[in-house]
Design a protein around this motif. Structure first.
Motif, PDB file in Angstrom:
ATOM      1  N   ASP A 186       0.594  -1.190   0.125  1.00  0.00           N
ATOM      2  CA  ASP A 186      -0.068  -0.136   0.407  1.00  0.00           C
ATOM      3  C   ASP A 186       1.291   1.141  -0.324  1.00  0.00           C
ATOM      4  OD1 ASP A 186      -2.506  -1.397  -0.171  1.00  0.00           O
ATOM      5  OD2 ASP A 186      -2.656  -1.542   2.122  1.00  0.00           O
ATOM      6  N   LEU A 189       1.954   1.637  -3.437  1.00  0.00           N
ATOM      7  CA  LEU A 189       1.665   1.955  -4.230  1.00  0.00           C
ATOM      8  C   LEU A 189       1.322   3.622  -4.194  1.00  0.00           C
ATOM      9  CD1 LEU A 189      -0.633   1.138  -6.780  1.00  0.00           C
ATOM     10  CD2 LEU A 189      -2.184   0.809  -4.376  1.00  0.00           C
ATOM     11  N   LEU A 190       1.133   3.429  -3.414  1.00  0.00           N
ATOM     12  CA  LEU A 190       0.892   5.310  -2.789  1.00  0.00           C
ATOM     13  C   LEU A 190       1.863   6.395  -3.665  1.00  0.00           C
ATOM     14  CD1 LEU A 190      -0.914   5.742   0.844  1.00  0.00           C
ATOM     15  CD2 LEU A 190      -1.803   5.963  -1.988  1.00  0.00           C
ATOM     16  N   ILE A 193       2.214   6.129  -7.733  1.00  0.00           N
ATOM     17  CA  ILE A 193       1.117   7.369  -7.902  1.00  0.00           C
ATOM     18  C   ILE A 193       1.534   8.598  -7.440  1.00  0.00           C
ATOM     19  CG2 ILE A 193      -1.017   8.210  -7.797  1.00  0.00           C
ATOM     20  CD1 ILE A 193      -2.317   5.431  -6.831  1.00  0.00           C
ATOM     21  N   ASP A 194       2.160   8.786  -6.925  1.00  0.00           N
ATOM     22  CA  ASP A 194       2.291  10.467  -6.350  1.00  0.00           C
ATOM     23  C   ASP A 194       3.426  10.739  -7.710  1.00  0.00           C
ATOM     24  OD1 ASP A 194       2.503  13.009  -5.289  1.00  0.00           O
ATOM     25  OD2 ASP A 194       5.445  12.293  -4.471  1.00  0.00           O
ATOM     26  N   LEU A 205       0.045  -1.734 -12.589  1.00  0.00           N
ATOM     27  CA  LEU A 205       0.063  -2.746 -11.600  1.00  0.00           C
ATOM     28  C   LEU A 205       0.009  -4.412 -12.310  1.00  0.00           C
ATOM     29  CD1 LEU A 205      -0.770  -3.694  -8.489  1.00  0.00           C
ATOM     30  CD2 LEU A 205      -2.851  -2.816  -8.827  1.00  0.00           C
ATOM     31  N   PHE A 299      -1.638   2.487 -14.667  1.00  0.00           N
ATOM     32  CA  PHE A 299      -1.918   4.079 -14.402  1.00  0.00           C
ATOM     33  C   PHE A 299      -0.790   5.139 -15.189  1.00  0.00           C
ATOM     34  CE2 PHE A 299      -0.908   8.173 -11.709  1.00  0.00           C
ATOM     35  CZ  PHE A 299      -2.352   7.974 -10.807  1.00  0.00           C
ATOM     36  N   ARG A 305      -7.067   6.694 -10.129  1.00  0.00           N
ATOM     37  CA  ARG A 305      -7.309   6.448  -9.201  1.00  0.00           C
ATOM     38  C   ARG A 305      -6.468   5.295  -8.498  1.00  0.00           C
ATOM     39  NH1 ARG A 305     -13.150   9.616  -8.258  1.00  0.00           N
ATOM     40  NH2 ARG A 305     -12.531  11.183  -8.775  1.00  0.00           N
ATOM     41  N   GLN A 306      -6.691   5.117  -6.977  1.00  0.00           N
ATOM     42  CA  GLN A 306      -6.019   3.944  -6.961  1.00  0.00           C
ATOM     43  C   GLN A 306      -7.208   2.979  -6.127  1.00  0.00           C
ATOM     44  OE1 GLN A 306      -4.081   4.651  -2.879  1.00  0.00           O
ATOM     45  NE2 GLN A 306      -3.659   2.039  -2.052  1.00  0.00           N
ATOM     46  N   GLU A 307      -7.707   3.269  -6.123  1.00  0.00           N
ATOM     47  CA  GLU A 307      -8.821   2.043  -6.044  1.00  0.00           C
ATOM     48  C   GLU A 307      -9.527   1.509  -6.941  1.00  0.00           C
ATOM     49  OE1 GLU A 307      -8.833   5.235  -4.627  1.00  0.00           O
ATOM     50  OE2 GLU A 307      -9.062   5.636  -2.401  1.00  0.00           O
ATOM     51  N   LEU A 309      -7.910   1.313  -9.843  1.00  0.00           N
ATOM     52  CA  LEU A 309      -6.602   0.312 -10.055  1.00  0.00           C
ATOM     53  C   LEU A 309      -6.703  -0.752 -10.242  1.00  0.00           C
ATOM     54  CD1 LEU A 309      -4.565   0.968 -12.580  1.00  0.00           C
ATOM     55  CD2 LEU A 309      -2.906   1.524 -10.052  1.00  0.00           C
ATOM     56  N   LEU A 310      -6.707  -0.754  -8.940  1.00  0.00           N
ATOM     57  CA  LEU A 310      -6.851  -1.585  -7.648  1.00  0.00           C
ATOM     58  C   LEU A 310      -7.960  -3.188  -8.002  1.00  0.00           C
ATOM     59  CD1 LEU A 310      -5.938  -0.728  -4.186  1.00  0.00           C
ATOM     60  CD2 LEU A 310      -5.078  -2.604  -5.551  1.00  0.00           C
TER      61      LEU A 310
END
Length: 338
Positions: A186, A189-190, A193-194, A205, A299, A305-307, A309-310
């Motif tokens: 997690d 992943l953040l 993304i940043d 991913l 991405f 967005r993270q959610e 993408l998952l």
């Protein structure tokens, strides 16, 4: 061919018996005999009344070292040891009793060498048994050598996993796979993304799920642990230092491919899938078979967005499983993004 309806004649007249089958069946019977020789299989017919062979293809004479005299007219006692004769007799009696095809394995000592045969028998009438002999000696030797090699590989894999556990103790990694766990995933992943948002670059991913295994169903939790260990070894060996390979669920893994686009990621994961499928993971002398379903999302092209993408990667994994597993599926790219 109505072979059972025909009576077997005296030893010297087996060719006459073939002719007696009639113009329709005799050529077929003779053709079958001719086809057997190149395969290495041998054919015999034995009289149960006398215990003597009334027919034997040429290969049988070579097998028993009777090339000149042949084995027609001989009984098993003239050719084999006492225990081997008894085993032959039991199988022949079972064939007559069952009135059908019966296969049995026999071990014979021939010219100082142990040979193994699969003998398939069928009754001909009430007094004769036809047998097809197939030499399985070399096949059994190969199976034995393979089993020994698998056992050695299994011991090596267990030793390597034990050493890896000792080295990684206290490192915060998953004990079974040797990979980072959900919390590290997690965080990574953040960060990806940043980084991707600031530098306007792509990352990918990949979610990986173990496919159901017949060996796992048979051998249980121990097989599952061996498969998880095997997958961990493959991911550690086939990901870059900048990539994050993590175990994020019981049977679910994730790989973050930093700075890698969708097409490149698909090619790399397809190569990994093939390598994993060819990888031998051994337990109790059995190759468990490592089969994976993979879902690949990028991405920001697949999702920004993270959610999302998952979710896209999860849907791709489920689609790979729905198709039967052991494949890589790309997440769809929504129209109008950007």
């Amino acid at each position: 061919m109505e072979l059972q309806a025909a009576a077997i004649p005296a030893p010297a007249s087996f060719d006459a018996w073939l002719a007696s089958l009639g113009p329709q069946h005799a050529p077929v019977a003779a053709g079958l005999l001719g086809l057997l020789e190149p395969t290495g299989a041998c054919l015999t017919v034995k009289s149960m009344a006398t215990g003597r062979y009334v027919f034997a293809s040429a290969g049988m004479s070579e097998l028993f070292g009777r090339v000149e005299s042949g084995i027609v007219g001989n009984a098993d006692a003239d050719l084999m040891r006492g225990d081997e004769v008894q085993a032959m007799r039991r199988s022949e009696q079972a064939t007559l009793a069952q009135r059908g095809v019966v296969s049995s394995e026999h071990r014979l000592e021939l010219a100082g060498r142990r040979r193994e045969f699969m003998v398939t028998r069928i009754p001909l009438g009430q007094e004769h048994v036809m047998a097809l002999w197939s030499d399985k000696t070399e096949e059994r030797h190969r199976e034995t050598h393979l089993q020994r090699a698998l056992q050695q590989l299994e011991q090596q894999q267990k030793s390597l996993e034990q050493m890896r556990r000792e080295l990684q103790q206290g490192s915060g990694r998953d004990e079974t796979s040797g990979l980072y766990m959900r919390a590290q995933f997690d965080d990574q992943l953040l960060r990806e993304i940043d980084l991707s948002t600031r530098e306007h670059r792509e990352f990918t991913l990949v979610l990986i799920a173990l496919d159901p295994s017949a060996a796992e169903a048979e051998l249980g939790a121990e097989a599952r642990q061996s498969l998880l260990e095997g997958l961990g070894r493959m991911l550690r060996a086939n990901t870059r230092a900048m990539d994050a390979a993590c175990r994020i669920g019981d049977d679910l893994f994730a790989v973050l491919l930093s700075g890698v686009g969708l097409a490149t990621a698909h090619a790399r994961m397809e190569q990994l899938r093939r390598q994993c499928h060819a990888q031998i993971v051994v337990l109790q002398g059995q190759d468990l078979g490592l089969s994976l379903s993979m879902g690949v999302a990028s991405f920001p092209h697949t999702a920004s967005r993270q959610e999302e993408l998952l979710g896209a990667a999860e849907m791709a994994v489920k689609e790979a499983q729905r198709r039967g597993g052991n494949q890589v599926v790309l997440a769809s790219i929504p129209f109008g993004m950007g």
